[in-house]
Design a protein around this motif. Structure first.
Motif, PDB file in Angstrom:
ATOM      1  N   ASN A 275       0.783  -1.249   0.023  1.00 29.33           N
ATOM      2  CA  ASN A 275      -0.033  -0.117   0.140  1.00 29.33           C
ATOM      3  C   ASN A 275       0.865   1.252  -0.034  1.00 29.33           C
ATOM      4  O   ASN A 275       0.280   2.495   0.133  1.00 29.33           O
ATOM      5  CB  ASN A 275      -1.072  -0.061   1.282  1.00 29.33           C
ATOM      6  CG  ASN A 275      -2.169  -0.975   0.997  1.00 29.33           C
ATOM      7  OD1 ASN A 275      -2.913  -0.894   0.155  1.00 29.33           O
ATOM      8  ND2 ASN A 275      -1.864  -2.477   1.540  1.00 29.33           N
ATOM      9  N   THR A 303      -7.718   0.822  -7.219  1.00 26.23           N
ATOM     10  CA  THR A 303      -8.052   0.843  -6.036  1.00 26.23           C
ATOM     11  C   THR A 303      -9.573   0.876  -5.862  1.00 26.23           C
ATOM     12  O   THR A 303     -10.150   1.102  -6.577  1.00 26.23           O
ATOM     13  CB  THR A 303      -7.481   2.155  -5.494  1.00 26.23           C
ATOM     14  OG1 THR A 303      -6.134   2.382  -5.432  1.00 26.23           O
ATOM     15  CG2 THR A 303      -8.023   2.516  -4.109  1.00 26.23           C
ATOM     16  N   ARG A 304      -9.836  -0.037  -4.672  1.00 25.15           N
ATOM     17  CA  ARG A 304     -11.226  -0.350  -4.528  1.00 25.15           C
ATOM     18  C   ARG A 304     -11.798   0.312  -3.155  1.00 25.15           C
ATOM     19  O   ARG A 304     -13.064   0.663  -3.164  1.00 25.15           O
ATOM     20  CB  ARG A 304     -11.352  -1.820  -4.407  1.00 25.15           C
ATOM     21  CG  ARG A 304     -11.387  -2.426  -5.882  1.00 25.15           C
ATOM     22  CD  ARG A 304     -11.093  -3.955  -5.682  1.00 25.15           C
ATOM     23  NE  ARG A 304     -11.094  -4.524  -7.014  1.00 25.15           N
ATOM     24  CZ  ARG A 304      -9.994  -4.434  -7.743  1.00 25.15           C
ATOM     25  NH1 ARG A 304      -9.042  -3.734  -7.327  1.00 25.15           N
ATOM     26  NH2 ARG A 304      -9.983  -4.898  -9.150  1.00 25.15           N
ATOM     27  N   GLU A 311      -5.205  -2.961   0.870  1.00 29.09           N
ATOM     28  CA  GLU A 311      -5.593  -3.761  -0.019  1.00 29.09           C
ATOM     29  C   GLU A 311      -4.303  -4.698  -0.330  1.00 29.09           C
ATOM     30  O   GLU A 311      -3.113  -4.225   0.328  1.00 29.09           O
ATOM     31  CB  GLU A 311      -5.735  -3.092  -1.120  1.00 29.09           C
ATOM     32  CG  GLU A 311      -7.119  -2.347  -1.408  1.00 29.09           C
ATOM     33  CD  GLU A 311      -7.418  -1.865  -2.742  1.00 29.09           C
ATOM     34  OE1 GLU A 311      -6.674  -1.858  -3.618  1.00 29.09           O
ATOM     35  OE2 GLU A 311      -8.514  -1.335  -2.716  1.00 29.09           O
ATOM     36  N   GLU A 315      -6.526  -8.375  -4.257  1.00 25.09           N
ATOM     37  CA  GLU A 315      -7.065  -7.267  -5.095  1.00 25.09           C
ATOM     38  C   GLU A 315      -6.182  -7.095  -6.328  1.00 25.09           C
ATOM     39  O   GLU A 315      -6.501  -6.627  -7.473  1.00 25.09           O
ATOM     40  CB  GLU A 315      -7.115  -5.869  -4.214  1.00 25.09           C
ATOM     41  CG  GLU A 315      -8.175  -6.047  -3.305  1.00 25.09           C
ATOM     42  CD  GLU A 315      -7.705  -6.513  -1.868  1.00 25.09           C
ATOM     43  OE1 GLU A 315      -6.645  -7.132  -1.816  1.00 25.09           O
ATOM     44  OE2 GLU A 315      -8.540  -6.349  -0.854  1.00 25.09           O
TER      45      GLU A 315
END
Ligand SMILES: NC(=O)c1ccc[n+]([C@@H]2O[C@H](COP(=O)([O-])OP(=O)(O)OC[C@H]3O[C@@H](n4cnc5c(N)ncnc54)[C@H](O)[C@@H]3O)[C@@H](O)[C@H]2O)c1
Length: 373
Positions: A275, A303-304, A311, A315
């Motif tokens: 991250n 990015t979610r 994440e 991901e």
């Protein structure tokens, strides 16, 4: 899916990744080399009985003939089956998402490029680490000139699982496909994780080496293939680099690290802390860039969830699936692929990985001489 039955490793990761963004349904599989396990694994994953196959060729034929047949196949078998399985599905008109390395010979990789192009189908290769937002942001920063001209690229991918007592056991070495040239291809560690390191180095730096000098090694008596490789790299623009991949580095879990040095600044990424990305200007202080706070298009696209919520690996994998779905939808609609899905590793990246393997083998065979890539 082909491969990925009960007891397999990466197939389950693909299934999670495929479903994370609701772009795929899992409907059919030839999940194991063992017929009973293939059927039982499919049943356990709630596939319809008539879509649990015991042979991938039969699956390709049957699915192509169904009105509701599959659009895309995920290939998660040992390496030697990637090319034959991909060929069967491409010939049946089915898009492919294949794990790395692309195959075991350069010739079969090149044939897959031709076939995918001739058929007009998407062929994605799951170099997982290119799905991380901060890796995409790093690529974006380099391309925008944020670090100046690239001078040095240093990548390392260190694990220690082959040094575990279980993996040192001669019985394991005699049966596990990673140690078998017929099923893994001509290299061990080099093809298994060296290709990931090679891919991320080029993905972020935007440059590809044209010469390398390599030494492969096995620390394990009687291991058929390498469990360690060290490589020096030269680039056409005069840049220099190193690549070290080892599965015998005690204490390392999945230590993939990349540093890129430019004329103005350097970047550093560590896969175990995905991250964040570090950028340090010449003569200045290191800055930690975080996933949710960067406003680069590529990082935001990958990015979610909001900033500060971690994440990770799943991901990153899902990002490749999401980009693959976007490319397939565009192809079906006869549209150009959307720009934000264009960074999906493709069959051509797989060929570059196979060229890298061949060059490492050649250099090592010639007593670690410089060879062209
Ligand atoms: N992208 C990544 O980060 C990543 C990580 C791990 C592995 N991989 C790659 O994924 C592939 C699989 O690795 P793994 O660790 O999951 O291996 P694995 O041995 O755990 O699983 C392989 C599966 O393939 C099945 N299989 C073998 N022959 C088959 C056949 N003829 N038909 C159908 N299924 C068959 C096996 O039964 C098993 O279910 C390898 O190519 C490896 O390099 C990629």
């Amino acid at each position: 899916m082909v491969g990925g039955g009960d007891g397999a490793f990466i197939g389950a990761v693909h299934r999670i990744a495929a479903r994370l963004d609701d772009c795929y349904e899992f409907v059919a599989g030839a999940l194991s080399s063992d017929a009973q396990r293939a059927i039982a694994s499919g049943a356990a994953l709630r596939l319809e009985p008539d879509r649990c196959y015991t042979d991938y060729r039969e699956m390709a034929r049957a699915e192509a003939a169904r009105e509701d047949g599959i659009d895309v196949v995920a290939i998660v078998t040992p390496n030697y089956l990637h090319a034959p399985v991909a060929t069967a599905f491409l010939e049946a008109g089915i898009h492919v998402i294949c794990d790395k390395p692309l195959g075991i010979t350069l010739a079969e990789g090149e044939a897959l490029v031709d076939l995918a192009r001739a058929k007009g189908l998407v062929f994605a290769l799951t170099h997982t680490y290119s799905g991380y937002p901060m890796v995409r942001h790093a690529r974006e920063l380099v391309a925008a000139g944020a670090i100046g001209e690239v001078r040095q690229v240093h990548v390392e991918y260190a694990q220690d699982w082959m040094a575990d007592a279980a993996a040192q056991d001669p019985a394991f070495q005699a049966t596990d496909w990673h140690n078998d040239a017929r099923r893994a291809g001509p290299t061990g560690c080099t093809g298994d994780i060296g290709t990931h390191a090679f891919h991320i180095a080029g993905f972020v730096s935007g440059i590809q080496p044209n010469e390398l000098l390599a030494e492969m090694h096995s620390f394990t008596p009687n291991r058929a293939l390498d469990d360690h490789v060290q490589v020096m790299l030269r680039y056409p623009n005069g840049a220099r680099g190193t690549l070290w991949a080892s599965q015998m580095a005690a204490g390392c879990e999945n230590a993939l690290k990349l540093r890129v040095f430019g004329t103005k600044a350097s970047l550093a990424f560590d896969q175990e802390h995905p991250n964040e990305l570090w950028i340090t200007p010449q003569g200045g202080s290191a800055q930690r860039l975080t996933r949710g706070r960067v406003r680069g298009d590529a990082a935001e696209h990958a990015t979610r969830i909001p900033s500060g919520h971690p994440e990770g690996y799943l991901e990153a994998f899902a990002q490749l699936y999401r980009d693959g779905a976007a490319q397939i939808h565009a192809m079906v609609a006869k549209q150009p692929p959307p720009a934000d899905a264009a960074w999906l590793p493709a069959v051509e990246d797989g060929v570059a990985g196979l060229r890298f393997i061949d060059a490492v083998l050649e250099s090592d065979r010639r007593g670690s001489r410089w060879v062209s890539l």
